[in-house]
Design a protein around this motif. Structure first.
Motif, PDB file in Angstrom:
ATOM      1  N   TYR A   1       0.860  -1.186   0.000  1.00 14.97           N
ATOM      2  CA  TYR A   1       0.000   0.000   0.000  1.00 14.97           C
ATOM      3  C   TYR A   1       0.894   1.233   0.000  1.00 14.97           C
TER       4      TYR A   1
ATOM      5  N   HIS B   1      -0.932  -9.950  10.031  1.00 10.88           N
ATOM      6  CA  HIS B   1      -2.253 -10.441  10.419  1.00 10.88           C
ATOM      7  C   HIS B   1      -2.165 -11.419  11.590  1.00 10.88           C
TER       8      HIS B   1
ATOM      9  N   TYR C   1      -6.788  -7.203   6.087  1.00 13.34           N
ATOM     10  CA  TYR C   1      -6.383  -5.995   6.802  1.00 13.34           C
ATOM     11  C   TYR C   1      -6.218  -4.820   5.839  1.00 13.34           C
ATOM     12  N   SER C   2      -6.861  -4.901   4.678  1.00 19.32           N
ATOM     13  CA  SER C   2      -6.668  -3.885   3.637  1.00 19.32           C
ATOM     14  C   SER C   2      -7.105  -2.498   4.103  1.00 19.32           C
ATOM     15  N   HIS C   3      -8.224  -2.409   4.814  1.00 20.45           N
ATOM     16  CA  HIS C   3      -8.687  -1.095   5.280  1.00 20.45           C
ATOM     17  C   HIS C   3      -7.687  -0.499   6.270  1.00 20.45           C
ATOM     18  N   THR C   4      -7.238  -1.312   7.223  1.00 18.19           N
ATOM     19  CA  THR C   4      -6.264  -0.834   8.212  1.00 18.19           C
ATOM     20  C   THR C   4      -4.960  -0.441   7.534  1.00 18.19           C
TER      21      THR C   4
ATOM     22  N   ALA D   1      -4.457   0.481   4.358  1.00 21.55           N
ATOM     23  CA  ALA D   1      -4.638   1.690   3.556  1.00 21.55           C
ATOM     24  C   ALA D   1      -4.724   2.924   4.450  1.00 21.55           C
ATOM     25  N   ASP D   2      -5.408   2.791   5.591  1.00 23.45           N
ATOM     26  CA  ASP D   2      -5.516   3.907   6.527  1.00 23.45           C
ATOM     27  C   ASP D   2      -4.150   4.244   7.133  1.00 23.45           C
TER      28      ASP D   2
ATOM     29  N   SER E   1      -2.466   7.842   6.760  1.00 18.43           N
ATOM     30  CA  SER E   1      -2.315   8.671   7.960  1.00 18.43           C
ATOM     31  C   SER E   1      -0.868   8.873   8.385  1.00 18.43           C
TER      32      SER E   1
ATOM     33  N   THR F   1       1.581  -6.020   3.867  1.00 16.55           N
ATOM     34  CA  THR F   1       0.884  -7.014   4.685  1.00 16.55           C
ATOM     35  C   THR F   1       1.164  -8.410   4.112  1.00 16.55           C
TER      36      THR F   1
END
Length: 203
Positions: A18, A34, A43-46, A48-49, A53, A60
């Protein structure tokens, strides 16, 4: 997504990469591991966030949870933790070889032959992944490769046995020798049946 492999240890994993916004190569990398029976893409959302941020490249890897495999190259095995630490030795060839087909050079307009990942890195792991990244931090000290490790985060980490205590002792010895502190942080949940065997707080 790309393969992430080590010919030295004869294993190959899938890994998702990412990249944050911006045209400049980020100055840091985060390995997000993971938990038991999970996969990296879960864990793609985490991930990417985290990339958005922190401005870091996030990777991952997907590591097998099969502890019946006959060796210690599984998510909770010392062999896998040692192998993960070995990815950060010297020129990080295996990491770069994984990032390139996942678009690293193209993303930042780099020559694939000379593209280099960020030197500074952090390790984060959820559940049993917290054990893996903690043990890997200890092996980085053993390998003399901890200078670029900026910290370890366990996300409701479930280290068992003496893994965390040993890792913390190695990091303390590293601090005593170099006067460089590498923080280890736990973001935990209330005790439940999934994390009840964790001894992260005691360690």
């Amino acid at each position: 997504c790309s393969d992430w492999s080590s010919t030295r240890d004869a294993w190959r994993l899938k890994a998702n990469w990412y990249y944050p916004e911006g045209d400049d190569v980020p100055d840091k990398l985060i390995v997000l591991q993971h938990g038991f029976l999970a996969l990296g893409p879960m864990y793609s959302h985490t991930a990417a966030d985290l990339a958005a941020s922190t401005g870091a490249i996030v990777v991952t890897p997907t590591i097998p949870s099969n502890f019946f495999g006959g060796d210690d190259h599984w998510l909770g095995g010392e062999g896998m933790a040692s192998a993960i630490a070995g990815l950060f030795d010297d020129d990080r060839t295996a990491l770069t070889d994984s990032a390139l087909p996942a678009g690293f050079a193209a993303r930042y307009g780099l020559d694939p032959a000379t593209a280099e990942l960020p030197q500074k890195f952090g390790l984060a792991g959820h559940s049993l992944g917290g054990q893996l990244v903690s043990a890997a931090a200890g092996y980085l000290v053993d390998n003399g490769a901890a200078a670029d490790l900026v910290g370890v985060i366990t996300l409701d980490g479930v280290p068992t046995g003496n893994t965390m205590a040993v890792a913390l002792a190695k990091l303390q010895a590293y601090e005593d020798a170099t006067d460089r502190y590498i923080p280890v942080r736990e973001i935990g949940a209330p005790t439940n049946f999934l994390n009840s065997v964790s001894n992260v707080k005691e360690a």
